[in-house]
Design a protein around this motif. Structure first.
Motif, PDB file in Angstrom:
ATOM      1  N   HIS A 175       9.245  -2.464  -4.212  1.00 17.95           N
ATOM      2  CA  HIS A 175       9.505  -2.716  -2.788  1.00 17.95           C
ATOM      3  C   HIS A 175       8.989  -4.103  -2.395  1.00 17.95           C
ATOM      4  O   HIS A 175       9.654  -4.854  -1.677  1.00 17.95           O
ATOM      5  CB  HIS A 175       8.830  -1.635  -1.937  1.00 17.95           C
ATOM      6  N   LEU A 212      -0.701   1.331  -7.512  1.00 17.54           N
ATOM      7  CA  LEU A 212       0.607   1.564  -6.928  1.00 17.54           C
ATOM      8  C   LEU A 212       1.371   2.555  -7.808  1.00 17.54           C
ATOM      9  O   LEU A 212       1.086   2.685  -9.004  1.00 17.54           O
ATOM     10  CB  LEU A 212       1.373   0.244  -6.821  1.00 17.54           C
ATOM     11  N   PRO A 213       2.359   3.249  -7.253  1.00 12.36           N
ATOM     12  CA  PRO A 213       3.054   4.278  -8.049  1.00 12.36           C
ATOM     13  C   PRO A 213       3.831   3.715  -9.234  1.00 12.36           C
ATOM     14  O   PRO A 213       4.079   4.433 -10.200  1.00 12.36           O
ATOM     15  CB  PRO A 213       3.996   4.930  -7.022  1.00 12.36           C
ATOM     16  N   ASP A 214       4.221   2.431  -9.181  1.00 10.93           N
ATOM     17  CA  ASP A 214       5.025   1.860 -10.262  1.00 10.93           C
ATOM     18  C   ASP A 214       4.405   0.599 -10.856  1.00 10.93           C
ATOM     19  O   ASP A 214       5.088  -0.243 -11.417  1.00 10.93           O
ATOM     20  CB  ASP A 214       6.442   1.546  -9.762  1.00 10.93           C
ATOM     21  N   GLU A 218       0.859  -1.192   0.000  1.00 11.63           N
ATOM     22  CA  GLU A 218       0.000   0.000   0.000  1.00 11.63           C
ATOM     23  C   GLU A 218       0.890   1.236   0.000  1.00 11.63           C
ATOM     24  O   GLU A 218       1.766   1.383   0.864  1.00 11.63           O
ATOM     25  CB  GLU A 218      -0.909  -0.017   1.236  1.00 11.63           C
ATOM     26  N   ASP A 219       0.702   2.143  -0.980  1.00 11.92           N
ATOM     27  CA  ASP A 219       1.568   3.323  -1.081  1.00 11.92           C
ATOM     28  C   ASP A 219       1.102   4.480  -0.206  1.00 11.92           C
ATOM     29  O   ASP A 219       1.876   5.391   0.068  1.00 11.92           O
ATOM     30  CB  ASP A 219       1.669   3.784  -2.538  1.00 11.92           C
ATOM     31  N   ASP A 220      -0.153   4.465   0.236  1.00 16.62           N
ATOM     32  CA  ASP A 220      -0.645   5.522   1.115  1.00 16.62           C
ATOM     33  C   ASP A 220      -0.238   5.195   2.556  1.00 16.62           C
ATOM     34  O   ASP A 220      -0.660   4.181   3.116  1.00 16.62           O
ATOM     35  CB  ASP A 220      -2.165   5.643   0.997  1.00 16.62           C
ATOM     36  N   THR A 275       5.707  -0.428   0.009  1.00 19.06           N
ATOM     37  CA  THR A 275       5.063   0.803  -0.468  1.00 19.06           C
ATOM     38  C   THR A 275       4.971   0.892  -1.985  1.00 19.06           C
ATOM     39  O   THR A 275       4.441   1.866  -2.508  1.00 19.06           O
ATOM     40  CB  THR A 275       5.838   2.029   0.053  1.00 19.06           C
ATOM     41  N   SER A 276       5.482  -0.115  -2.700  1.00 14.79           N
ATOM     42  CA  SER A 276       5.439  -0.072  -4.161  1.00 14.79           C
ATOM     43  C   SER A 276       5.604  -1.480  -4.719  1.00 14.79           C
ATOM     44  O   SER A 276       5.887  -2.434  -3.976  1.00 14.79           O
ATOM     45  CB  SER A 276       6.552   0.829  -4.714  1.00 14.79           C
TER      46      SER A 276
END
Length: 655
Positions: free
Chosen positions: A576, A596-598, A548-550, A572-573
């Motif tokens: 990761h 997710l950011p990536d 979870e990125d938040d 977080t990604s």
């Protein structure tokens, strides 16, 4: 009104053929043509590239040029209309070449006076219409997909902070802090839930439009549901100086089989509107049942003393995006979705909604729904008990002995302890397994051992299963009773093998609890289980990897999981998560956020399925993913945000 003329481009370098072709086209009564004639191949390519014509008749021989070259260039440049190739003589090879290049038909000029020419034109235009419809359909489908993606993103972005708001509030309500701020925490929690319901309105309308909305019926305590609605809406009424009154016109069934979430949504929406458009006076909510065509239905009426709605405007408010405020030129907020959704929901609940109103005299909404077969259900007048229905039965037995109740939730500890104490036993409490082990050891040293230990299965620090094993290894011979909400097949035999004597389900049934007390306090010599578990059968604590990125959402989900006895690591990604799994893949589950950011949660699910198939995958999302995607990745669980203790408990106990 005349039909619009069909724009036709005739590419022909022979004037006689141009005149003849125009004559033949005029004879086609089914269409009116606006004919543009050109003879230059380069100009033909330029005009066709603009895609302004409905159909093109293209001569094969254009002086020294080849009509096939014009045809290919026009198609390459984006002309989407039908092109019919014309030639002076029949040639099968040319016919095939023209069709391969993109022409819809091939005609010999001396056939243009025949019916074949008319059929060719009609067929080409029909194909154009079909293609136009296909393109429009694809556009609409693309727009719908874009809308769905937007709604999915919006849902995710709003549900993520709501997870933190509701999750932390839930934790605070279960802590000692709640004794000093119970009312305030209740207001935060209820309004957080209401904010979630507003988000759900938008999503519901989308599901209704796609015919994907489903109801989830279950047995519901009607009085508790009404009390919940009353508690929430009473605050809004008091803020405007209004009186809110709930009453039943007759004894109502205590239990009904309905979708409680949807009924609550409907009542809150209508009551909220009544408060919004009432400046002084009161709102009265009445409930009753009535037999309609042989079926007993449940009715509610919501009556206000507000502004009222003109008769000619009343039908509009049940349509999406129509607001009472707009109808009456008043500045009151709202999306204009609520009543439209209520009407659709009630229709699916085998009921309906009606309105009686007059300007200056207020409004009364009446709703009906099918409550299941309530013929034999016990009935009573509405009490609006604002506390959970935990009334204790008088103890059916009198016993003596020492009992330890172990549960991380204070309310449940006190509830079970009160029931045991009312039967005459002495009660002590522990919040988790390690504290229980210390108390049991201390009691044995003092020569006053416990006769029974009631153990919650899912607790922080040390769960019930691990505690039972440690108690037996330490020589405890008293009865160990499991308290669990799990009802899956095989749970009783599993717990017995771990050292438990019996299992009592949650919510705790007083009769079963008293029967258990009577059984194990009557003859302590039989309290030891027949089979003690070997040391190597000790089950380690469950381990989850949360991706979870938040940061806030990750932290509250971790706290909730660990409060249920699950050791939780956070990534977080996408990268990761991959890095963690390469070092340590000893996880029972990996919880994957969809965005997710990536990368996406589904992409990460595919990766973990390929490289770590033994780890169970759970998708965490603001909207339900496509079933086909879940099936392809063997994903059995989806958690919809906002995440709460109940959802996580179901996930853990579903194993």
């Amino acid at each position: 009104m005349l039909d619009k003329a069909t724009k036709l481009l005739l590419v022909e370098d022979d004037e006689d053929d141009y005149i003849l072709t125009c004559d033949y086209l005029e004879q086609l009564s089914s269409h009116t043509f606006d004919i543009e004639w050109i003879s230059d191949p380069k100009q033909a390519v330029q005009l066709l590239s603009q895609n302004l014509h409905d159909i093109c008749l293209l001569d094969y021989r254009l002086g020294a040029s080849d009509g096939l070259a014009v045809l290919k260039q026009a198609v390459d440049n984006g002309f989407t209309g039908p092109i019919i190739m014309l030639t002076g003589q029949s040639n099968d090879e040319l016919d095939s070449a023209a069709l391969d290049a993109g022409a819809v038909d091939y005609l010999v000029k001396n056939e243009m006076s025949s019916s074949r020419f008319a059929r060719s034109i009609r067929y080409a235009l029909a194909r154009r219409d079909i293609e136009d419809e296909r393109i429009e359909r694809l556009k609409a489908e693309a727009e719908n997909r874009s809308k769905d993606r937007f709604l999915a993103h919006l849902s995710h972005e709003l549900r993520t902070p709501l997870s933190s708001i509701l999750g932390y509030t839930e934790l605070l309500m279960q802590s000692e802090f709640s004794e000093h701020a119970n009312n305030e925490l209740g207001v935060i929690y209820r309004n957080g839930k209401h904010l979630l319901s507003l988000l759900n309105d938008v999503l519901d309308l989308s599901r209704i439009a796609a015919d994907k909305l489903e109801l989830s019926r279950s047995d519901v305590n009607l009085d508790s549901l009404m009390a919940d609605v009353f508690t929430l809406m009473r605050v809004s009424a008091l803020d405007k100086g209004l009186s809110l009154r709930f009453e039943s016109l007759q004894p109502l069934p205590l239990v009904v089989n309905i979708d409680a979430t949807r009924l609550r949504q409907i009542l809150i929406n209508i009551i909220n509107n009544a408060i919004k458009f009432t400046e002084q006076g009161e709102i009265i909510v009445r409930a009753w049942t009535k037999v309609i065509d042989g079926t007993e239905m449940l009715f509610f009426s919501i009556k206000d003393s507000g502004m009222g709605i003109a008769p000619e405007k009343q039908a509009l408010i049940f349509k999406p995006f129509e607001q009472i405020a707009d109808v009456e030129s008043r500045s009151v907020g709202g999306a204009g979705l609520g009543l439209a959704i209520c009407s659709e929901l009630l229709s699916r609940m085998q009921g309906g909604i009606s309105l009686e109103s007059a300007i200056g005299k207020g409004s009364e909404f009446t709703i009906s729904l099918y409550p299941g077969n309530i013929q034999a259900v016990e009935r009573g007048l509405l009490k609006l008990d604002l506390t959970p229905n935990m009334q204790q039965k008088t103890a059916s037995c009198k016993v003596s002995g020492r009992v330890l109740v172990v549960d991380d939730l204070r309310d449940l500890r006190v509830l079970v302890g009160h029931m045991i104490a009312s039967a005459g036993a002495k009660v002590d409490y522990a919040e988790h397994g390690k504290q229980a082990l210390d108390k049991v050891a201390k009691a044995q040293q003092q020569g006053e051992p416990y006769d029974i230990v009631y153990l919650d299965i899912h607790m922080p620090v040390m769960g019930g299963k691990e505690t039972a094993i440690e108690l037996r290894k330490a020589g405890f011979t008293g009865a160990i009773i499991a308290l669990t909400a799990a009802t899956m097949k095989g749970i009783h035999s599993e717990l017995t093998a771990l050292g438990f004597n019996d299992v009592i389900g949650k919510p705790v049934d007083a009769t079963l609890l008293y029967l258990c007390l009577q059984t194990y306090l009557a003859d302590n010599s039989q309290n030891s289980p027949e089979v003690l578990p070997p040391v190597d059968s000790v089950q380690s604590k469950m381990r989850f990897l949360l991706v979870e990125d938040d940061a806030d959402a990750a932290q509250i989900t971790q706290l909730l999981l660990e409060s249920l006895g699950v050791q939780t690591s956070i990534a977080t990604s996408y990268e990761h998560c991959v890095a963690i799994l390469k070092v340590d893949s000893n996880f029972d589950k990996v919880l994957l956020d969809m965005h997710l950011p990536d990368g996406s949660g589904l992409e990460l699910a595919a990766y973990t399925k390929e490289h770590y198939p033994e780890i169970s995958r759970v998708i965490v999302s603001g909207m339900q993913p496509e079933p086909l995607q879940l099936e392809q990745l063997n994903i059995e669980h989806v958690l919809l945000k906002p995440i709460n203790l109940a959802l996580l408990t179901q996930l853990i106990e579903g194993e």
